[in-house]
Design a protein around this motif. Sequence first.
Motif, PDB file in Angstrom:
ATOM      1  N   UNK B  27       0.847  -1.203   0.000  1.00  0.00           N
ATOM      2  CA  UNK B  27       0.000   0.000   0.000  1.00  0.00           C
ATOM      3  C   UNK B  27       0.873   1.239   0.000  1.00  0.00           C
ATOM      4  N   UNK B  58       0.860  -7.078  -5.362  1.00  0.00           N
ATOM      5  CA  UNK B  58       0.040  -6.014  -5.935  1.00  0.00           C
ATOM      6  C   UNK B  58       0.405  -4.672  -5.314  1.00  0.00           C
ATOM      7  N   UNK B  59       0.466  -3.641  -6.163  1.00  0.00           N
ATOM      8  CA  UNK B  59       0.723  -2.284  -5.674  1.00  0.00           C
ATOM      9  C   UNK B  59      -0.602  -1.539  -5.650  1.00  0.00           C
ATOM     10  N   UNK B  60      -1.044  -1.121  -4.452  1.00  0.00           N
ATOM     11  CA  UNK B  60      -2.302  -0.371  -4.370  1.00  0.00           C
ATOM     12  C   UNK B  60      -2.012   1.065  -3.968  1.00  0.00           C
TER      13      UNK B  60
END
Lengths: 274, 112
Positions: B27, B58-60
């Motif tokens: 995040x 995953x890059x949020x």
Amino acid sequence: MGRFHRHDDNDHGHGHGHDHEHGHGHDHGNAPGGRFGDVIGDHSGYETGTERVTVLERIFGENERTAEANRADFDAAGVTVVNLMSSPGAGKTTLLRETLRRLHDRHRIGIIEGDIETSLDADRLEGFGAAIALVNTGDGFGGECHLDAPMVRSALPRLPLKELDLVIIENVGNLVCPAEFVVGEHARAMVFSITEGEEKPLKYPVMFRTADLVLVNKIDLLPYLDFDLGAFYANLRAVNPKAITLEVSAKTGQGLDAWCSWLTTVTGRSPGAV
Amino acid sequence: MHELSICRSIAGVVNRHAAGRPVRVVHVRIGHLRQVVPDTLAYCWSLVVEDTPLAGAELRVESVPARIRCEDCGRTETLEAPVLRCGGCDGTRVSILAGEEFLITSLELAEA
């Protein structure tokens, strides 16, 4: 993946200025059993077998630490460092050559030259007694678009810092990327060419915001262009009310004495300078 | 394309905090005044982590709108464009309340 996450409640005043975790809205159904509404803080069990670890670390923290080390070295050597930025073709190298021509008998000057693959710009600066360290940024993914603090640090052993008054860093020509990377400089100057259009400060606010001084270059072309100088200044003031501006032409020499005076002034202010 | 540099910096910090554990989600919180293009960031992230232990993480991005307060009239507002001018009195003596964030906020790690 990597969605552009936005809160859709139009409540922009909520929660953005401080550090609690936003428990809502991140899942959008892609984590079955993972909907915890407005749970704040502990996200253990957020997804089965997943632990949430708080980091809260600045993305460019490492660059900033190296920049501080560079700055300490500059201050210890009594040298002032100016980071010179612009888009490609705005006239940085010509300006630098004319600057060296005017200042080389008054100041001992070093140049750190950022260039993606070549030494062409550095070659144009030869002959004025300046110490030049070239940093080719062409490794990795076909060339960096900026100089960062570690790249500048790598150039320092090739400059006689203790013998210099002023180091000018000619950054890579780019209006976006160099603005994000502090390198340990004392001041930031940018070269804007009036061939670029008066709307540029609004399109590239990060760069224009961080400049202490903006050179409005190629001013000799004003009669031949539809450039609206007043609109440019209004746009610049909108993103950076404080920047000093100087109208110059590296070609005709107009305004270069004022620019050299500014450089001399910031050089005199350098901490540790004799 | 300094998104590549940003992703390399993020990967460095993430590797240090993950200490070898598999990372599911990273995040980050990025203010609008940072001029980072989210789609480009996601693409660069996939390039940077490919064939590394972070592949698949995953890059949020939590995107933070820019907010300013006018020093003259006290008005606060959320900016649609990066124009640092008060929408009330047209003053330019403004302070930035939000929009310059550039943080890795947290990681979601798989249980070891």
